[in-house]
Design a protein around this motif. Structure first.
Motif, PDB file in Angstrom:
ATOM      1  N   UNK A 112      37.350 -26.177-100.487  1.00 24.86           N
ATOM      2  CA  UNK A 112      35.973 -26.429-100.069  1.00 24.86           C
ATOM      3  C   UNK A 112      35.306 -27.392-101.042  1.00 24.86           C
ATOM      4  N   UNK A 113      34.677 -28.426-100.518  1.00 25.10           N
ATOM      5  CA  UNK A 113      34.008 -29.425-101.349  1.00 25.10           C
ATOM      6  C   UNK A 113      32.683 -28.835-101.842  1.00 25.10           C
ATOM      7  N   UNK A 114      32.530 -28.747-103.157  1.00 27.95           N
ATOM      8  CA  UNK A 114      31.335 -28.176-103.757  1.00 27.95           C
ATOM      9  C   UNK A 114      30.433 -29.278-104.302  1.00 27.95           C
ATOM     10  N   UNK A 115      29.190 -28.919-104.544  1.00 23.22           N
ATOM     11  CA  UNK A 115      28.265 -29.847-105.175  1.00 23.22           C
ATOM     12  C   UNK A 115      28.680 -30.102-106.625  1.00 23.22           C
ATOM     13  N   UNK A 116      28.496 -31.316-107.075  1.00 21.35           N
ATOM     14  CA  UNK A 116      28.733 -31.589-108.488  1.00 21.35           C
ATOM     15  C   UNK A 116      27.609 -30.953-109.306  1.00 21.35           C
ATOM     16  N   UNK A 117      27.827 -30.820-110.596  1.00 17.81           N
ATOM     17  CA  UNK A 117      26.828 -30.207-111.453  1.00 17.81           C
ATOM     18  C   UNK A 117      25.518 -30.998-111.430  1.00 17.81           C
ATOM     19  N   UNK A 118      25.620 -32.303-111.408  1.00 18.31           N
ATOM     20  CA  UNK A 118      24.423 -33.140-111.362  1.00 18.31           C
ATOM     21  C   UNK A 118      23.666 -32.949-110.050  1.00 18.31           C
ATOM     22  N   UNK A 119      24.394 -32.915-108.928  1.00 13.33           N
ATOM     23  CA  UNK A 119      23.756 -32.718-107.628  1.00 13.33           C
ATOM     24  C   UNK A 119      23.101 -31.343-107.540  1.00 13.33           C
ATOM     25  N   UNK A 120      23.759 -30.334-108.093  1.00 15.01           N
ATOM     26  CA  UNK A 120      23.214 -28.983-108.023  1.00 15.01           C
ATOM     27  C   UNK A 120      21.963 -28.856-108.885  1.00 15.01           C
ATOM     28  N   UNK A 121      21.958 -29.459-110.056  1.00 11.42           N
ATOM     29  CA  UNK A 121      20.770 -29.407-110.916  1.00 11.42           C
ATOM     30  C   UNK A 121      19.603 -30.139-110.254  1.00 11.42           C
ATOM     31  N   UNK A 122      19.892 -31.225-109.568  1.00 12.52           N
ATOM     32  CA  UNK A 122      18.832 -31.948-108.855  1.00 12.52           C
ATOM     33  C   UNK A 122      18.252 -31.091-107.731  1.00 12.52           C
ATOM     34  N   UNK A 123      19.113 -30.396-106.994  1.00 12.27           N
ATOM     35  CA  UNK A 123      18.639 -29.517-105.916  1.00 12.27           C
ATOM     36  C   UNK A 123      17.803 -28.369-106.484  1.00 12.27           C
ATOM     37  N   UNK A 124      18.232 -27.798-107.607  1.00 12.28           N
ATOM     38  CA  UNK A 124      17.476 -26.724-108.240  1.00 12.28           C
ATOM     39  C   UNK A 124      16.101 -27.208-108.687  1.00 12.28           C
ATOM     40  N   UNK A 125      16.055 -28.436-109.207  1.00 15.03           N
ATOM     41  CA  UNK A 125      14.778 -28.999-109.648  1.00 15.03           C
ATOM     42  C   UNK A 125      13.814 -29.142-108.479  1.00 15.03           C
ATOM     43  N   UNK A 126      14.309 -29.665-107.350  1.00 12.51           N
ATOM     44  CA  UNK A 126      13.447 -29.839-106.170  1.00 12.51           C
ATOM     45  C   UNK A 126      12.982 -28.484-105.632  1.00 12.51           C
ATOM     46  N   UNK A 127      13.860 -27.507-105.608  1.00 14.18           N
ATOM     47  CA  UNK A 127      13.472 -26.178-105.138  1.00 14.18           C
ATOM     48  C   UNK A 127      12.392 -25.572-106.019  1.00 14.18           C
ATOM     49  N   UNK A 128      12.558 -25.707-107.325  1.00  8.63           N
ATOM     50  CA  UNK A 128      11.590 -25.141-108.256  1.00  8.63           C
ATOM     51  C   UNK A 128      10.243 -25.840-108.138  1.00  8.63           C
ATOM     52  N   UNK A 129      10.264 -27.164-108.015  1.00  2.00           N
ATOM     53  CA  UNK A 129       9.015 -27.908-107.875  1.00  2.00           C
ATOM     54  C   UNK A 129       8.276 -27.519-106.599  1.00  2.00           C
ATOM     55  N   UNK A 130       9.020 -27.371-105.501  1.00  2.00           N
ATOM     56  CA  UNK A 130       8.379 -27.006-104.239  1.00  2.00           C
ATOM     57  C   UNK A 130       7.842 -25.574-104.287  1.00  2.00           C
ATOM     58  N   UNK A 131       8.571 -24.683-104.975  1.00  2.00           N
ATOM     59  CA  UNK A 131       8.100 -23.302-105.113  1.00  2.00           C
ATOM     60  C   UNK A 131       6.799 -23.247-105.900  1.00  2.00           C
ATOM     61  N   UNK A 132       6.718 -24.010-106.987  1.00  2.00           N
ATOM     62  CA  UNK A 132       5.487 -24.058-107.786  1.00  2.00           C
ATOM     63  C   UNK A 132       4.338 -24.632-106.955  1.00  2.00           C
ATOM     64  N   UNK A 133       4.627 -25.652-106.151  1.00  2.00           N
ATOM     65  CA  UNK A 133       3.588 -26.230-105.283  1.00  2.00           C
ATOM     66  C   UNK A 133       3.060 -25.187-104.304  1.00  2.00           C
ATOM     67  N   UNK A 134       3.961 -24.407-103.689  1.00  2.00           N
ATOM     68  CA  UNK A 134       3.525 -23.372-102.742  1.00  2.00           C
ATOM     69  C   UNK A 134       2.707 -22.298-103.435  1.00  2.00           C
ATOM     70  N   UNK A 135       3.099 -21.910-104.632  1.00  2.00           N
ATOM     71  CA  UNK A 135       2.337 -20.898-105.371  1.00  2.00           C
ATOM     72  C   UNK A 135       0.950 -21.422-105.738  1.00  2.00           C
ATOM     73  N   UNK A 136       0.854 -22.710-106.051  1.00  2.00           N
ATOM     74  CA  UNK A 136      -0.449 -23.308-106.338  1.00  2.00           C
ATOM     75  C   UNK A 136      -1.339 -23.297-105.097  1.00  2.00           C
ATOM     76  N   UNK A 137      -0.762 -23.579-103.949  1.00  2.00           N
ATOM     77  CA  UNK A 137      -1.527 -23.510-102.698  1.00  2.00           C
ATOM     78  C   UNK A 137      -2.026 -22.086-102.467  1.00  2.00           C
ATOM     79  N   UNK A 138      -1.155 -21.104-102.713  1.00  2.00           N
ATOM     80  CA  UNK A 138      -1.555 -19.695-102.558  1.00  2.00           C
ATOM     81  C   UNK A 138      -2.701 -19.344-103.510  1.00  2.00           C
ATOM     82  N   UNK A 139      -2.627 -19.838-104.737  1.00  2.00           N
ATOM     83  CA  UNK A 139      -3.680 -19.573-105.714  1.00  2.00           C
ATOM     84  C   UNK A 139      -4.999 -20.196-105.276  1.00  2.00           C
ATOM     85  N   UNK A 140      -4.949 -21.411-104.754  1.00  2.00           N
ATOM     86  CA  UNK A 140      -6.165 -22.075-104.279  1.00  2.00           C
ATOM     87  C   UNK A 140      -6.777 -21.302-103.120  1.00  2.00           C
ATOM     88  N   UNK A 141      -5.952 -20.808-102.217  1.00  2.00           N
ATOM     89  CA  UNK A 141      -6.456 -20.017-101.093  1.00  2.00           C
ATOM     90  C   UNK A 141      -7.122 -18.735-101.577  1.00  2.00           C
TER      91      UNK A 141
END
Length: 267
Positions: A215-244
């Motif tokens: 099975x072709x897996x993500x490279x370490x660089x690709x996986x770290x980039x995906x984790x970064x985007x997920x974390x950034x989007x999660x923080x953005x959603x939590x900020x929206x919740x806080x504003x509400x």
């Protein structure tokens, strides 16, 4: 003025008077928490590459779903052309003959072969058949020729010779090459059985063991980039919740009489 500022009371009243808004807020919280959990999971696990739609685990898993039965009145001369099974129509055969750039691979794959007959050991058995590429999750209508050779002394692996247009085959991660056979064994022609086989008909079943190395897996660089985007989007959603939450807490809901007066003033 300070006595009127009651954030908890305002929050409760705004929530009770706006159920759709509460449902939207809860969905945002659950979505952000899900992304954070997935991000933490990916820190300790390697993830499959979602951009790779073809791999050998999927191909072999699809192949193991079919039962292969010996063709009636089959002769070895039929091996010169693709073997027409009930799942391969005339148009597919014509299309396959027009297709060039065929690739043939001889690979050692994690497949086990069993049979419904009491013929004894299957060591050295060679089966030959053909499929439409789409049946093996390869796409297209081209013919895929397959030859399976049961290895002597190895029940967990089988030699697979696959011949198909190169664009159909997964070429990113290949199973190990199978050693050339020293024996010249006449292949048994088999076909995919759509109906239950007759009691006297010999059929073979394939059993697949998933191999993570195929099975072709993500490279370490690709996986770290995906984790970064997920974390950034999660923080953005939590900020929206806080504003509400702050908006609901700092806004005093209008009472029914005040709302009635407000609408009359508009009229």
């Amino acid at each position: 003025m300070m006595s009127r500022w009651q954030p908890v009371t305002n929050l409760k009243e705004n929530a009770s008077r706006n159920p759709p808004g509460v449902a939207f807020f809860v969905c945002l919280v659950f979505l952000s928490v899900s992304f954070i959990c997935f991000c933490s999971y990916s820190y300790s696990h390697t993830l499959r590459n979602p951009d790779i739609t073809k791999d050998w685990n999927r191909l072999l898993s699809s192949l193991s779903q079919f039962q292969l039965c010996v063709k009636a009145n089959a002769s070895s001369s039929e091996l010169v052309l693709p073997v027409p099974t009930p799942l391969v129509d005339r148009d597919t055969l014509v299309h396959s003959k027009r297709t060039s750039n065929l690739t043939s691979l001889h690979l050692k794959v994690p497949l086990q072969v069993s049979t419904n007959s009491n013929s004894g050991s299957l060591n050295g058995l060679v089966l030959h058949t053909a499929f439409i590429g789409s049946l093996l999750n390869l796409g297209g209508k081209e013919i895929v020729n397959l030859t399976l050779e049961v290895l002597s002394g190895n029940d967990n692996y089988t030699c697979l010779t696959i011949s198909a247009p190169k664009n159909l085959l997964p070429m990113s991660l290949l199973p190990p090459e199978c050693p050339a056979s020293e024996k010249n064994v006449l292949p048994v022609l088999v076909e995919v059985s759509e109906a239950p086989p007759a009691a006297s008909q010999i059929c073979y079943s394939l059993h697949f063991n998933n191999d993570p190395s195929l099975t072709v897996m993500l490279t370490q660089e690709e996986q770290r980039m995906a984790e970064k985007h997920l974390l950034e989007f999660s923080v953005f959603l939590l900020c929206v919740c806080l504003i509400l939450c702050l908006t609901a807490a700092l806004t005093r809901p209008l009472k029914p009489l005040e709302w009635h007066g407000f609408t009359r003033a508009l009229d």
